[in-house]
Design a protein around this motif. Structure first.
Motif, PDB file in Angstrom:
ATOM      1  N   ARG A 280       0.833  -1.216   0.000  1.00  0.00           N
ATOM      2  CA  ARG A 280       0.000   0.000   0.000  1.00  0.00           C
ATOM      3  C   ARG A 280       0.859   1.254   0.000  1.00  0.00           C
TER       4      ARG A 280
ATOM      5  N   GLU B 138       0.616   3.862  -3.020  1.00  0.00           N
ATOM      6  CA  GLU B 138       0.113   5.214  -2.767  1.00  0.00           C
ATOM      7  C   GLU B 138       1.094   6.261  -3.278  1.00  0.00           C
TER       8      GLU B 138
ATOM      9  N   ARG C 285      -3.113   2.161  -9.767  1.00  0.00           N
ATOM     10  CA  ARG C 285      -4.333   2.503  -9.020  1.00  0.00           C
ATOM     11  C   ARG C 285      -5.186   1.250  -8.799  1.00  0.00           C
TER      12      ARG C 285
ATOM     13  N   GLY D 126      -6.168  -0.462  -5.229  1.00  0.00           N
ATOM     14  CA  GLY D 126      -7.535  -0.808  -4.834  1.00  0.00           C
ATOM     15  C   GLY D 126      -7.626  -2.247  -4.342  1.00  0.00           C
TER      16      GLY D 126
ATOM     17  N   LEU E  51      -6.077  -2.478  -0.867  1.00  0.00           N
ATOM     18  CA  LEU E  51      -6.971  -1.950   0.160  1.00  0.00           C
ATOM     19  C   LEU E  51      -8.125  -2.919   0.413  1.00  0.00           C
TER      20      LEU E  51
ATOM     21  N   ARG F 297     -10.361  -2.392   3.724  1.00  0.00           N
ATOM     22  CA  ARG F 297     -10.654  -0.953   3.605  1.00  0.00           C
ATOM     23  C   ARG F 297     -11.449  -0.738   2.316  1.00  0.00           C
TER      24      ARG F 297
ATOM     25  N   GLU G 280     -14.214   0.961   1.325  1.00  0.00           N
ATOM     26  CA  GLU G 280     -14.647   2.253   0.778  1.00  0.00           C
ATOM     27  C   GLU G 280     -13.503   2.927   0.029  1.00  0.00           C
ATOM     28  N   GLU G 281     -12.303   2.915   0.631  1.00  0.00           N
ATOM     29  CA  GLU G 281     -11.144   3.487  -0.052  1.00  0.00           C
ATOM     30  C   GLU G 281     -10.823   2.703  -1.323  1.00  0.00           C
TER      31      GLU G 281
ATOM     32  N   VAL H 196     -12.996   3.540  -4.517  1.00  0.00           N
ATOM     33  CA  VAL H 196     -12.656   4.762  -5.255  1.00  0.00           C
ATOM     34  C   VAL H 196     -11.560   4.482  -6.277  1.00  0.00           C
ATOM     35  N   HIS H 197     -10.515   3.820  -5.853  1.00  0.00           N
ATOM     36  CA  HIS H 197      -9.388   3.544  -6.751  1.00  0.00           C
ATOM     37  C   HIS H 197      -9.777   2.547  -7.838  1.00  0.00           C
TER      38      HIS H 197
END
Length: 329
Positions: A280, A284, A297, A301, A304, A309, A311-312, A315-316
């Motif tokens: 991670r 990042e 990306r 994702g 994560l 994780r 929700e995070e 997004v990715h």
């Protein structure tokens, strides 16, 4: 021309192949050659303390390991009979034949050190001595005292340091060489590699000469050492060996830690070996530098996700899919 022989010193075909290579080179009239022995382990799970080979032959798991030294189309039993006949034909002696199942890491370490300390000529003498100890003298070449005696004869006692605690000199080199052979696709003992071409098995001298003639006419593209190491690490990742990939990447990470290709490959290896915090952090940083890198990306994702994780991660993953539809779940 550099000739690499990737082989395990407990493989009878390696001993036979050495004799056949010597015969091939005795009649070689081409460019000068240097023969270097590289490590291969047909039985990496062999115990630290050798056990009688007879017991190994009744163990299905150990029997499977022997297939790395068995030509296609032969059973292990047929191979053992054939290799004994071929050894006799090569003049290796009527008493030729192993009786121990040793772990060969320390023998490979001594052989690698011989090349580092004295070049191909000294290494060849050490290889010959190790093979004779295993197949002719029927000694346990996993025993440090046996190898220490060979090192003493070769003038390598101080370098090999068999009385020192692990890790001993050359151990990391052997580990890297084993991984490099795996990355190159070495699958059997012996395998001869020259100028990017490979010849598997203990082939007759005339076949070896033809191979060397082909290799001498072949001009592979020479890559910088760093690029070659990076490709080997990527090959190990493709073979599902992320920890091996990280071992080969370590020098690149130390010397070229800012290179994006090195960092991305390391992130993939961290992900593949479940080192998710490291993956991670690396990803990042890569995404922050290049927000349009859809692969980095997407992998961030997935990392994560595996950390819970969600929700995070969403997004990715959504942004990666928008940039590259192949990443759409």
């Amino acid at each position: 021309m550099l000739i690499e022989i990737w082989a395990d010193v407990v493989c009878g075909w390696a001993h036979i192949g050495k004799k056949r290579m010597e015969k091939a080179l005795a009649a070689w009239q081409g460019e000068p050659v240097t023969v270097v022995w590289r490590p291969f382990q047909r039985d990496p799970m062999a115990p630290a303390h050798a056990e009688p080979l007879e017991r190994t032959l009744s163990d299905p798991i150990a029997e499977d390991a022997l297939r790395a030294c068995t030509p296609p189309g032969l059973s292990n039993a047929d191979n053992r009979a054939r290799v004994a006949e071929e050894a006799a034909a090569e003049g290796l002696g009527p008493q030729w034949g192993a009786e121990w199942r040793p772990n060969t890491l320390e023998a490979h370490r001594l052989i690698a050190l011989a090349y580092e300390q004295g070049g191909a000529e000294l290494q060849d003498r050490v290889v010959e001595r190790v093979l004779n100890a295993h197949f002719v003298e029927v000694r346990d070449i996993g025993d440090p005292s046996v190898l220490a005696g060979i090192a003493e004869e070769a003038g390598l006692a101080a370098a090999a340091r068999f009385d020192a605690p692990a890790p001993r000199p050359g151990a990391e080199l052997v580990r890297e060489l084993l991984l490099t052979g795996k990355a190159k696709g070495v699958r059997t003992s012996p395998t001869i590699v020259a100028n990017g071409l490979a010849l598997e098995g203990a082939q007759p001298p005339e076949v070896i000469r033809e191979f060397l003639e082909d290799a001498s006419r072949h001009t592979p593209r020479r890559l910088p050492a760093e690029v070659e190491r990076l490709r080997h690490a990527e090959s190990l990742l493709d073979q599902r060996d992320p920890l091996g990939a990280l071992t080969l990447l370590r020098p690149l990470m130390d010397e070229h830690g800012d290179d994006r290709g090195v960092r991305l490959l390391a992130a993939r290896a961290y992900f593949g070996s479940a080192q998710l915090n490291r993956a991670r952090a690396a990803l990042e940083s890569l995404v922050a530098e290049s927000p349009d890198d859809s692969y980095a990306r997407h992998l961030l994702g997935r990392t994560l996700q595996r950390q819970g994780r969600h929700e995070e991660a969403a997004v990715h993953l959504a942004m990666a899919a928008a940039m590259t539809p192949d990443y759409t779940p």
